[in-house]
Design a protein around this motif. Structure first.
Motif, PDB file in Angstrom:
ATOM      1  N   UNK A  29     -22.103  -7.734 -10.300  1.00 39.55           N
ATOM      2  CA  UNK A  29     -22.962  -8.907 -10.478  1.00 39.55           C
ATOM      3  C   UNK A  29     -23.933  -8.726 -11.640  1.00 39.55           C
ATOM      4  N   UNK A  30     -24.234  -7.486 -12.014  1.00 43.76           N
ATOM      5  CA  UNK A  30     -25.101  -7.236 -13.167  1.00 43.76           C
ATOM      6  C   UNK A  30     -24.378  -7.518 -14.481  1.00 43.76           C
ATOM      7  N   UNK A  31     -23.063  -7.369 -14.488  1.00 40.51           N
ATOM      8  CA  UNK A  31     -22.287  -7.527 -15.715  1.00 40.51           C
ATOM      9  C   UNK A  31     -21.780  -8.953 -15.929  1.00 40.51           C
ATOM     10  N   UNK A  32     -21.345  -9.607 -14.856  1.00 42.29           N
ATOM     11  CA  UNK A  32     -20.719 -10.918 -14.985  1.00 42.29           C
ATOM     12  C   UNK A  32     -21.763 -12.021 -15.143  1.00 42.29           C
ATOM     13  N   UNK A  33     -21.303 -13.160 -15.652  1.00 39.84           N
ATOM     14  CA  UNK A  33     -22.179 -14.318 -15.762  1.00 39.84           C
ATOM     15  C   UNK A  33     -22.877 -14.453 -17.099  1.00 39.84           C
ATOM     16  N   UNK A 107     -14.903  -1.490 -32.008  1.00 44.07           N
ATOM     17  CA  UNK A 107     -13.787  -1.190 -31.103  1.00 44.07           C
ATOM     18  C   UNK A 107     -13.681   0.310 -30.828  1.00 44.07           C
ATOM     19  N   UNK A 108     -14.048   1.124 -31.804  1.00 45.01           N
ATOM     20  CA  UNK A 108     -14.059   2.570 -31.575  1.00 45.01           C
ATOM     21  C   UNK A 108     -15.091   2.935 -30.507  1.00 45.01           C
ATOM     22  N   UNK A 109     -16.276   2.335 -30.590  1.00 44.28           N
ATOM     23  CA  UNK A 109     -17.323   2.601 -29.596  1.00 44.28           C
ATOM     24  C   UNK A 109     -16.891   2.111 -28.213  1.00 44.28           C
ATOM     25  N   UNK A 110     -16.187   0.973 -28.146  1.00 43.38           N
ATOM     26  CA  UNK A 110     -15.706   0.464 -26.855  1.00 43.38           C
ATOM     27  C   UNK A 110     -14.818   1.492 -26.153  1.00 43.38           C
ATOM     28  N   UNK A 111     -13.995   2.181 -26.931  1.00 47.52           N
ATOM     29  CA  UNK A 111     -13.061   3.146 -26.332  1.00 47.52           C
ATOM     30  C   UNK A 111     -13.772   4.383 -25.788  1.00 47.52           C
ATOM     31  N   UNK A 112     -15.035   4.606 -26.175  1.00 45.96           N
ATOM     32  CA  UNK A 112     -15.785   5.780 -25.734  1.00 45.96           C
ATOM     33  C   UNK A 112     -16.680   5.518 -24.526  1.00 45.96           C
ATOM     34  N   UNK A 113     -16.774   4.268 -24.088  1.00 45.92           N
ATOM     35  CA  UNK A 113     -17.667   3.905 -22.988  1.00 45.92           C
ATOM     36  C   UNK A 113     -17.227   4.595 -21.701  1.00 45.92           C
ATOM     37  N   UNK A 114     -18.206   5.221 -21.023  1.00 44.21           N
ATOM     38  CA  UNK A 114     -17.942   5.887 -19.747  1.00 44.21           C
ATOM     39  C   UNK A 114     -18.836   5.357 -18.629  1.00 44.21           C
ATOM     40  N   UNK A 115     -20.013   4.822 -18.970  1.00 44.67           N
ATOM     41  CA  UNK A 115     -20.898   4.262 -17.958  1.00 44.67           C
ATOM     42  C   UNK A 115     -21.866   3.282 -18.612  1.00 44.67           C
ATOM     43  N   UNK A 116     -22.737   2.689 -17.803  1.00 42.42           N
ATOM     44  CA  UNK A 116     -23.641   1.664 -18.313  1.00 42.42           C
ATOM     45  C   UNK A 116     -24.924   1.656 -17.510  1.00 42.42           C
ATOM     46  N   UNK A 117     -25.910   0.949 -18.057  1.00 41.38           N
ATOM     47  CA  UNK A 117     -27.128   0.631 -17.313  1.00 41.38           C
ATOM     48  C   UNK A 117     -27.600  -0.741 -17.777  1.00 41.38           C
ATOM     49  N   UNK A 118     -28.280  -1.444 -16.881  1.00 37.26           N
ATOM     50  CA  UNK A 118     -28.837  -2.753 -17.197  1.00 37.26           C
ATOM     51  C   UNK A 118     -30.322  -2.702 -16.862  1.00 37.26           C
ATOM     52  N   UNK A 119     -31.154  -2.987 -17.852  1.00 33.44           N
ATOM     53  CA  UNK A 119     -32.605  -3.020 -17.677  1.00 33.44           C
ATOM     54  C   UNK A 119     -33.168  -4.229 -18.400  1.00 33.44           C
ATOM     55  N   UNK A 120     -33.943  -5.036 -17.702  1.00 34.24           N
ATOM     56  CA  UNK A 120     -34.656  -6.156 -18.317  1.00 34.24           C
ATOM     57  C   UNK A 120     -33.790  -6.936 -19.299  1.00 34.24           C
ATOM     58  N   UNK A 121     -32.696  -7.471 -18.819  1.00 34.46           N
ATOM     59  CA  UNK A 121     -31.797  -8.278 -19.642  1.00 34.46           C
ATOM     60  C   UNK A 121     -31.250  -7.533 -20.845  1.00 34.46           C
ATOM     61  N   UNK A 122     -30.984  -6.264 -20.678  1.00 36.34           N
ATOM     62  CA  UNK A 122     -30.354  -5.462 -21.730  1.00 36.34           C
ATOM     63  C   UNK A 122     -29.262  -4.618 -21.080  1.00 36.34           C
TER      64      UNK A 122
END
Length: 142
Positions: A29-33, A107-122
């Motif tokens: 729910x943090x990612x979608x929308x 696209x190179x950076x996309x292939x390296x993504x392993x995790x994420x965080x969401x803070x204050x609309x970022x």
């Protein structure tokens, strides 16, 4: 005095439980929308001139579907989310010729993504060592 202490303790416990519920939000729910628009790469401000067609964006959809724009070409792929672990697969991409290296870097950076965080609309996409690869902000709604 005991009554006041009891009320204070109850207030603190209710406050802590309401804070913990924020931490228990469904990561999906943090990612979608949102269309998440690229804001920075590798901790540096963007040079919009590197993206001839406009700034890249990501759109996370239900069912693990990922759509977006890489700065020149559109893509449709998938993502896999487990907790805060995230793998992105841009999948099929249009093949327009694009000036500059912005799209290739994105696209190179996309292939390296392993995790994420969401803070204050970022939204911040990280590699496995918690190094920031990219950050995104929600696209302004008209």
């Amino acid at each position: 005095m005991k009554k006041l202490s009891g009320i204070l303790i109850l207030t603190i416990l209710l406050g802590l439980s309401s804070c913990s519920s924020v931490g228990n939000l469904n990561p999906l729910s943090l990612l979608t929308g949102n269309n998440w628009v690229l804001n920075s790469m590798l901790g540096k401000a963007l040079d919009p001139a590197k993206f001839a067609g406009g700034l890249p964006f990501l759109n996370f959809q239900e069912g693990g579907k990922l759509a977006g724009f890489a700065g020149c070409n559109n893509f449709n792929g998938n993502f896999n989310l487990e907790g805060t672990s995230l793998k992105l697969d841009p999948g099929a991409m249009t093949r327009k010729a694009c000036p500059g290296d912005g799209e290739k870097d994105f696209t190179s950076a996309l292939s390296q993504v392993a995790n994420f965080k969401v803070n204050k609309n970022k939204l911040t996409l990280l590699d496995g060592a918690a190094k920031e690869l990219m950050s995104f902000i929600p696209q302004a709604k008209p």
